[in-house]
Design a protein around this motif. Structure first.
Motif, PDB file in Angstrom:
ATOM      1  N   VAL A   1       0.822  -1.221   0.000  1.00 17.55           N
ATOM      2  CA  VAL A   1       0.000   0.000   0.000  1.00 17.55           C
ATOM      3  C   VAL A   1       0.856   1.272   0.000  1.00 17.55           C
ATOM      4  O   VAL A   1       0.596   2.188  -0.799  1.00 17.55           O
ATOM      5  N   PRO A   2       1.899   1.391   0.855  1.00 21.64           N
ATOM      6  CA  PRO A   2       2.728   2.609   0.803  1.00 21.64           C
ATOM      7  C   PRO A   2       3.370   2.821  -0.574  1.00 21.64           C
ATOM      8  O   PRO A   2       3.468   3.958  -1.037  1.00 21.64           O
ATOM      9  N   PHE A   3       3.807   1.723  -1.214  1.00 27.52           N
ATOM     10  CA  PHE A   3       4.412   1.862  -2.550  1.00 27.52           C
ATOM     11  C   PHE A   3       3.393   2.404  -3.544  1.00 27.52           C
ATOM     12  O   PHE A   3       3.673   3.343  -4.302  1.00 27.52           O
ATOM     13  N   VAL A   4       2.207   1.816  -3.559  1.00 28.10           N
ATOM     14  CA  VAL A   4       1.176   2.242  -4.511  1.00 28.10           C
ATOM     15  C   VAL A   4       0.753   3.679  -4.236  1.00 28.10           C
ATOM     16  O   VAL A   4       0.592   4.486  -5.164  1.00 28.10           O
ATOM     17  N   GLN A   5       0.586   4.031  -2.971  1.00 21.45           N
ATOM     18  CA  GLN A   5       0.184   5.398  -2.636  1.00 21.45           C
ATOM     19  C   GLN A   5       1.224   6.423  -3.075  1.00 21.45           C
ATOM     20  O   GLN A   5       0.889   7.557  -3.405  1.00 21.45           O
ATOM     21  N   LYS A   6       2.487   6.024  -3.099  1.00 20.03           N
ATOM     22  CA  LYS A   6       3.563   6.933  -3.475  1.00 20.03           C
ATOM     23  C   LYS A   6       3.687   7.093  -4.987  1.00 20.03           C
ATOM     24  O   LYS A   6       4.014   8.178  -5.488  1.00 20.03           O
ATOM     25  N   HIS A   7       3.415   6.019  -5.741  1.00 19.82           N
ATOM     26  CA  HIS A   7       3.724   6.026  -7.170  1.00 19.82           C
ATOM     27  C   HIS A   7       2.512   6.025  -8.099  1.00 19.82           C
ATOM     28  O   HIS A   7       2.682   6.161  -9.318  1.00 19.82           O
ATOM     29  N   VAL A   8       1.340   5.861  -7.548  1.00 18.46           N
ATOM     30  CA  VAL A   8       0.161   5.689  -8.398  1.00 18.46           C
ATOM     31  C   VAL A   8      -0.896   6.738  -8.047  1.00 18.46           C
ATOM     32  O   VAL A   8      -0.995   7.172  -6.891  1.00 18.46           O
ATOM     33  N   SER A   9      -1.683   7.128  -9.024  1.00 20.66           N
ATOM     34  CA  SER A   9      -2.808   8.028  -8.786  1.00 20.66           C
ATOM     35  C   SER A   9      -3.954   7.220  -8.183  1.00 20.66           C
ATOM     36  O   SER A   9      -4.672   6.499  -8.890  1.00 20.66           O
ATOM     37  N   MET A  10      -4.136   7.338  -6.879  1.00 22.56           N
ATOM     38  CA  MET A  10      -5.179   6.574  -6.204  1.00 22.56           C
ATOM     39  C   MET A  10      -6.567   7.022  -6.649  1.00 22.56           C
ATOM     40  O   MET A  10      -7.486   6.203  -6.761  1.00 22.56           O
ATOM     41  N   ALA A  11      -6.734   8.312  -6.910  1.00 18.67           N
ATOM     42  CA  ALA A  11      -8.034   8.802  -7.375  1.00 18.67           C
ATOM     43  C   ALA A  11      -8.404   8.161  -8.705  1.00 18.67           C
ATOM     44  O   ALA A  11      -9.575   7.840  -8.955  1.00 18.67           O
ATOM     45  N   GLN A  12      -7.407   7.955  -9.534  1.00 20.39           N
ATOM     46  CA  GLN A  12      -7.644   7.314 -10.835  1.00 20.39           C
ATOM     47  C   GLN A  12      -8.078   5.867 -10.647  1.00 20.39           C
ATOM     48  O   GLN A  12      -8.984   5.387 -11.328  1.00 20.39           O
ATOM     49  N   LEU A  13      -7.441   5.162  -9.711  1.00 18.76           N
ATOM     50  CA  LEU A  13      -7.806   3.768  -9.457  1.00 18.76           C
ATOM     51  C   LEU A  13      -9.168   3.671  -8.795  1.00 18.76           C
ATOM     52  O   LEU A  13      -9.995   2.828  -9.147  1.00 18.76           O
ATOM     53  N   TYR A  14      -9.420   4.557  -7.834  1.00 15.39           N
ATOM     54  CA  TYR A  14     -10.660   4.474  -7.071  1.00 15.39           C
ATOM     55  C   TYR A  14     -11.878   4.911  -7.881  1.00 15.39           C
ATOM     56  O   TYR A  14     -13.015   4.719  -7.446  1.00 15.39           O
ATOM     57  N   SER A  15     -11.637   5.542  -9.032  1.00 18.33           N
ATOM     58  CA  SER A  15     -12.756   5.929  -9.884  1.00 18.33           C
ATOM     59  C   SER A  15     -13.254   4.746 -10.719  1.00 18.33           C
ATOM     60  O   SER A  15     -14.314   4.825 -11.342  1.00 18.33           O
ATOM     61  N   LEU A  16     -12.483   3.646 -10.707  1.00 20.85           N
ATOM     62  CA  LEU A  16     -12.877   2.457 -11.473  1.00 20.85           C
ATOM     63  C   LEU A  16     -13.851   1.607 -10.677  1.00 20.85           C
ATOM     64  O   LEU A  16     -13.868   1.620  -9.449  1.00 20.85           O
ATOM     65  N   GLU A  17     -14.634   0.826 -11.393  1.00 19.26           N
ATOM     66  CA  GLU A  17     -15.507  -0.140 -10.735  1.00 19.26           C
ATOM     67  C   GLU A  17     -14.661  -1.317 -10.275  1.00 19.26           C
ATOM     68  O   GLU A  17     -13.843  -1.835 -11.034  1.00 19.26           O
ATOM     69  N   SER A  18     -14.852  -1.737  -9.046  1.00 21.24           N
ATOM     70  CA  SER A  18     -14.021  -2.789  -8.474  1.00 21.24           C
ATOM     71  C   SER A  18     -14.888  -3.973  -8.059  1.00 21.24           C
ATOM     72  O   SER A  18     -15.925  -3.799  -7.424  1.00 21.24           O
ATOM     73  N   TYR A  19     -14.435  -5.175  -8.443  1.00 24.03           N
ATOM     74  CA  TYR A  19     -15.204  -6.383  -8.174  1.00 24.03           C
ATOM     75  C   TYR A  19     -14.551  -7.209  -7.072  1.00 24.03           C
ATOM     76  O   TYR A  19     -13.332  -7.325  -7.001  1.00 24.03           O
ATOM     77  N   TRP A  20     -15.381  -7.802  -6.233  1.00 22.75           N
ATOM     78  CA  TRP A  20     -14.919  -8.600  -5.108  1.00 22.75           C
ATOM     79  C   TRP A  20     -14.133  -9.812  -5.600  1.00 22.75           C
ATOM     80  O   TRP A  20     -14.617 -10.545  -6.458  1.00 22.75           O
ATOM     81  N   PRO A  21     -12.933 -10.051  -5.090  1.00 18.66           N
ATOM     82  CA  PRO A  21     -12.160 -11.230  -5.507  1.00 18.66           C
ATOM     83  C   PRO A  21     -12.930 -12.530  -5.268  1.00 18.66           C
ATOM     84  O   PRO A  21     -13.442 -12.769  -4.179  1.00 18.66           O
ATOM     85  N   GLY A  22     -13.012 -13.336  -6.310  1.00 17.11           N
ATOM     86  CA  GLY A  22     -13.711 -14.614  -6.190  1.00 17.11           C
ATOM     87  C   GLY A  22     -15.208 -14.509  -6.349  1.00 17.11           C
ATOM     88  O   GLY A  22     -15.909 -15.521  -6.326  1.00 17.11           O
ATOM     89  N   ASP A  23     -15.734 -13.290  -6.504  1.00 17.81           N
ATOM     90  CA  ASP A  23     -17.177 -13.086  -6.657  1.00 17.81           C
ATOM     91  C   ASP A  23     -17.396 -11.951  -7.657  1.00 17.81           C
ATOM     92  O   ASP A  23     -17.674 -10.810  -7.269  1.00 17.81           O
ATOM     93  N   PRO A  24     -17.275 -12.245  -8.946  1.00 21.72           N
ATOM     94  CA  PRO A  24     -17.343 -11.196  -9.977  1.00 21.72           C
ATOM     95  C   PRO A  24     -18.690 -10.495 -10.079  1.00 21.72           C
ATOM     96  O   PRO A  24     -18.804  -9.458 -10.732  1.00 21.72           O
ATOM     97  N   GLU A  25     -19.717 -11.043  -9.430  1.00 20.11           N
ATOM     98  CA  GLU A  25     -21.022 -10.394  -9.459  1.00 20.11           C
ATOM     99  C   GLU A  25     -21.160  -9.324  -8.367  1.00 20.11           C
ATOM    100  O   GLU A  25     -22.119  -8.549  -8.374  1.00 20.11           O
TER     101      GLU A  25
END
Length: 250
Positions: free
Chosen positions: A161-185
């Motif tokens: 998490v610290p690596f991603v928060q430092k190098h990635v646009s979290m707002a860009q990721l969080y704007s995507l639709e996210s599906y529960w692992p193992g439960d695509p519905e």
């Protein structure tokens, strides 16, 4: 020597026997009542144990499915990072980041009733010796299983998490639709973020050696959980369930 008064020995014997019988009867009633209370207490414990064993079996199975999906996403991301022949769009890369940023919660496989029985000594209220021994062994194995999950959780929070928060646009990721692992519905509740003014490419981050190393180690922590011997958790729970059903005559 004075003469003893005339004593009705027969009457005295009958009265003595009546007193003794009443005392013995009182003791038997008390013993019966105590045994009945013990049986009621044991039944309450067994019913609670029966319900929890079913819940924990479902929780462990769901945890394995959930963690297995995160592991698959992590492996896919590593392959996309190290391979030269995998072509991905920026949107697909963002979706990969989204799919690995799921947390493993060790508390999801807790068994509070069993743990309380062991820690308090109330497990002795269970008359079936095989069931008592199995509960103790199972609790040891469950704690070890949860310790593996806790190691993964700590690595996720302290390293990934610290690596991603430092190098990635979290707002860009969080704007995507996210599906529960193992439960695509099942989708994660959206944050309702405003539309982004601009986007950035995370391709360089994906291909960085630091991320590769982080993901490779996480692949190890996830594998350690999934490779935990099933006979020490699920199979023991199934036996506990079977023994409890037998005691409850279900």
């Amino acid at each position: 020597m004075p003469n003893l008064p005339n004593v009705d020995w027969k009457k005295l014997a009958i009265e003595s026997l009546a007193i003794v019988a009443s005392i013995l009867f009182a003791f038997s009633i008390d013993a019966w009542w105590n045994e009945r209370q013990r049986a009621i207490e044991e039944e309450v414990i067994l019913v609670s144990l029966y319900v929890e064993a079913q819940d924990v079996i479902r929780s462990v199975e769901e945890a394995r499915r959930y963690i297995g999906a995160i592991k698959d996403s992590t492996r896919q991301m590593i392959n996309a990072s190290v391979a030269s022949d995998i072509a991905m769009t920026d949107d697909e890369i963002d979706q990969l980041f989204n799919s690995v940023l799921w947390h493993v919660d060790a508390a999801s496989t807790s068994a509070p009733i069993i743990e309380s029985l062991i820690n308090s000594g109330d497990v002795d209220s269970i008359s079936n010796g095989e069931l008592r021994r199995l509960l103790g062994t199972f609790m040891i194995n469950l704690k070890a299983f949860r310790a593996e999950m806790l190691r993964e959780s700590e690595y996720f929070n302290r390293t990934l998490v610290p690596f991603v928060q430092k190098h990635v646009s979290m707002a860009q990721l969080y704007s995507l639709e996210s599906y529960w692992p193992g439960d695509p519905e099942r989708t994660y509740p959206p944050y309702g973020l405003a539309r982004l003014k601009s986007t950035v490419s995370h391709r360089d981050v994906l291909e960085s050696r630091e991320l590769q190393n982080i993901l490779l180690h996480r692949l190890t922590t996830l594998t350690n959980i999934l490779e935990w011997n099933r006979s020490l958790i699920e199979e023991q729970l199934e036996i506990i369930l079977e023994l409890t059903e037998r005691e409850l005559e279900i």
